[in-house]
Design a protein around this motif. Structure first.
Motif, mmCIF file in Angstrom:
data_model
loop_
_atom_site.group_PDB
_atom_site.id
_atom_site.type_symbol
_atom_site.label_atom_id
_atom_site.label_comp_id
_atom_site.label_asym_id
_atom_site.label_seq_id
_atom_site.Cartn_x
_atom_site.Cartn_y
_atom_site.Cartn_z
ATOM 1 N N LEU A 289 49.264 34.648 33.707
ATOM 2 C CA LEU A 289 49.224 35.277 35.027
ATOM 3 C C LEU A 289 50.245 34.659 35.971
ATOM 4 O O LEU A 289 50.610 35.276 36.977
ATOM 5 C CB LEU A 289 47.812 35.193 35.614
ATOM 6 C CG LEU A 289 46.772 36.045 34.892
ATOM 7 C CD1 LEU A 289 45.377 35.772 35.438
ATOM 8 C CD2 LEU A 289 47.112 37.529 34.989
ATOM 9 N N ASP A 290 50.758 33.483 35.639
ATOM 10 C CA ASP A 290 51.798 32.875 36.471
ATOM 11 C C ASP A 290 53.089 33.689 36.437
ATOM 12 O O ASP A 290 53.952 33.517 37.291
ATOM 13 C CB ASP A 290 52.058 31.420 36.067
ATOM 14 C CG ASP A 290 52.583 31.280 34.654
ATOM 15 O OD1 ASP A 290 52.269 32.124 33.787
ATOM 16 O OD2 ASP A 290 53.302 30.292 34.406
ATOM 17 N N SER A 291 53.200 34.615 35.471
ATOM 18 C CA SER A 291 54.384 35.486 35.416
ATOM 19 C C SER A 291 54.245 36.692 36.348
ATOM 20 O O SER A 291 55.230 37.362 36.633
ATOM 21 C CB SER A 291 54.638 35.949 33.984
ATOM 22 O OG SER A 291 53.584 36.791 33.544
ATOM 23 N N PHE B 13 39.032 38.907 39.642
ATOM 24 C CA PHE B 13 39.163 39.264 41.047
ATOM 25 C C PHE B 13 40.627 39.231 41.484
ATOM 26 O O PHE B 13 41.089 40.121 42.193
ATOM 27 C CB PHE B 13 38.322 38.316 41.909
ATOM 28 C CG PHE B 13 38.541 38.476 43.384
ATOM 29 C CD1 PHE B 13 38.239 39.667 44.024
ATOM 30 C CD2 PHE B 13 39.042 37.425 44.135
ATOM 31 C CE1 PHE B 13 38.442 39.811 45.395
ATOM 32 C CE2 PHE B 13 39.239 37.556 45.495
ATOM 33 C CZ PHE B 13 38.942 38.752 46.122
ATOM 34 N N PHE B 14 41.381 38.234 41.036
ATOM 35 C CA PHE B 14 42.796 38.163 41.399
ATOM 36 C C PHE B 14 43.550 39.389 40.890
ATOM 37 O O PHE B 14 44.390 39.950 41.590
ATOM 38 C CB PHE B 14 43.449 36.894 40.835
ATOM 39 C CG PHE B 14 42.794 35.603 41.240
ATOM 40 C CD1 PHE B 14 42.052 35.480 42.414
ATOM 41 C CD2 PHE B 14 42.905 34.486 40.422
ATOM 42 C CE1 PHE B 14 41.451 34.276 42.766
ATOM 43 C CE2 PHE B 14 42.318 33.286 40.770
ATOM 44 C CZ PHE B 14 41.587 33.183 41.943
ATOM 45 N N VAL B 15 43.244 39.795 39.669
ATOM 46 C CA VAL B 15 43.897 40.981 39.100
ATOM 47 C C VAL B 15 43.501 42.224 39.899
ATOM 48 O O VAL B 15 44.335 43.087 40.189
ATOM 49 C CB VAL B 15 43.562 41.140 37.602
ATOM 50 C CG1 VAL B 15 44.044 42.479 37.061
ATOM 51 C CG2 VAL B 15 44.157 39.979 36.807
ATOM 52 N N LYS B 16 42.240 42.309 40.293
ATOM 53 C CA LYS B 16 41.779 43.437 41.095
ATOM 54 C C LYS B 16 42.501 43.481 42.447
ATOM 55 O O LYS B 16 42.923 44.540 42.907
ATOM 56 C CB LYS B 16 40.266 43.338 41.312
ATOM 57 C CG LYS B 16 39.632 44.601 41.845
ATOM 58 C CD LYS B 16 38.134 44.444 41.997
ATOM 59 C CE LYS B 16 37.473 44.401 40.637
ATOM 60 N NZ LYS B 16 36.007 44.430 40.703
ATOM 61 N N LEU B 17 42.648 42.326 43.080
ATOM 62 C CA LEU B 17 43.397 42.252 44.343
ATOM 63 C C LEU B 17 44.828 42.738 44.146
ATOM 64 O O LEU B 17 45.341 43.541 44.927
ATOM 65 C CB LEU B 17 43.454 40.798 44.842
ATOM 66 C CG LEU B 17 42.295 40.221 45.591
ATOM 67 C CD1 LEU B 17 42.550 38.741 45.880
ATOM 68 C CD2 LEU B 17 42.046 40.960 46.885
ATOM 69 N N TRP B 18 45.462 42.224 43.116
ATOM 70 C CA TRP B 18 46.856 42.562 42.843
ATOM 71 C C TRP B 18 47.019 44.059 42.576
ATOM 72 O O TRP B 18 47.940 44.690 43.089
ATOM 73 C CB TRP B 18 47.346 41.734 41.658
ATOM 74 C CG TRP B 18 48.767 41.980 41.284
ATOM 75 C CD1 TRP B 18 49.886 41.628 41.982
ATOM 76 C CD2 TRP B 18 49.233 42.642 40.118
ATOM 77 N NE1 TRP B 18 51.008 42.023 41.313
ATOM 78 C CE2 TRP B 18 50.638 42.642 40.161
ATOM 79 C CE3 TRP B 18 48.590 43.225 39.026
ATOM 80 C CZ2 TRP B 18 51.424 43.208 39.160
ATOM 81 C CZ3 TRP B 18 49.369 43.790 38.033
ATOM 82 C CH2 TRP B 18 50.763 43.778 38.106
ATOM 83 N N THR B 19 46.099 44.631 41.809
ATOM 84 C CA THR B 19 46.152 46.069 41.523
ATOM 85 C C THR B 19 46.055 46.869 42.807
ATOM 86 O O THR B 19 46.804 47.831 43.013
ATOM 87 C CB THR B 19 45.013 46.455 40.553
ATOM 88 O OG1 THR B 19 45.155 45.697 39.352
ATOM 89 C CG2 THR B 19 45.041 47.930 40.230
ATOM 90 N N ARG B 20 45.170 46.473 43.687
ATOM 91 C CA ARG B 20 45.009 47.170 44.953
ATOM 92 C C ARG B 20 46.265 47.039 45.820
ATOM 93 O O ARG B 20 46.700 47.989 46.445
ATOM 94 C CB ARG B 20 43.784 46.641 45.685
ATOM 95 C CG ARG B 20 43.497 47.468 46.891
ATOM 96 C CD ARG B 20 42.095 47.598 47.318
ATOM 97 N NE ARG B 20 41.110 47.943 46.331
ATOM 98 C CZ ARG B 20 39.826 47.935 46.588
ATOM 99 N NH1 ARG B 20 39.390 47.580 47.773
ATOM 100 N NH2 ARG B 20 38.950 48.267 45.671
#
Length: 131
Positions: free
Chosen positions: A101-103, A68-75
């Motif tokens: 993912l901390d990078s 979900f975090f990656v999806k948010l970031w992509t959006r």
């Protein structure tokens, strides 16, 4: 502040603050999927460019939450927005480090630092973030 079942939300300027009210484990997967869909719809309906995830009430998140975090970031990246984490526990920080993912996102000590990190202009000094 709006309370969903899993996330408390607050809009501060063009930044949406998401604060999980409990651990984001795989045990509540169906509710979590409903919540994430609601959050993604919320992002589309309000003028929020950036997101701060505040984990002050949690100690753990699972792989579904990471997705979900990656999806948010992509959006957010489509609109040149930024994302930052704050108040992460040692467990949550370790998960971010292991997955690297901390990078991708600043991990800050406080909500104020995270808000500053997502609102910095590209030519500003780098955000003060701890990892």
């Amino acid at each position: 502040m709006t309370a969903l079942h899993v996330f408390e939300t607050e809009q501060i300027g063009d930044t949406l603050v998401l604060a999980p009210s409990r651990d984001l484990s795989e045990l509540h997967l169906s509710r979590f999927e409903e919540e994430t869909a609601a959050v993604l719809n919320l992002i589309e309906s309000i003028p929020a460019k950036n997101i701060v995830l505040d984990f002050s009430k949690t100690d753990y998140y699972g792989s579904t939450a990471l997705g979900f975090f990656v999806k948010l970031w992509t959006r957010l990246r489509k609109g040149e927005g930024q994302m930052a984490f704050c108040n992460v526990s040692e467990n949550e920080l370790e998960i971010l480090r292991l997955t690297k993912l901390d990078s991708l996102w600043p991990v800050c000590n406080s909500r104020e630092e995270a808000l500053a990190a997502v609102t910095k202009k590209p030519d500003d000094d780098p955000p003060t973030a701890s990892s």
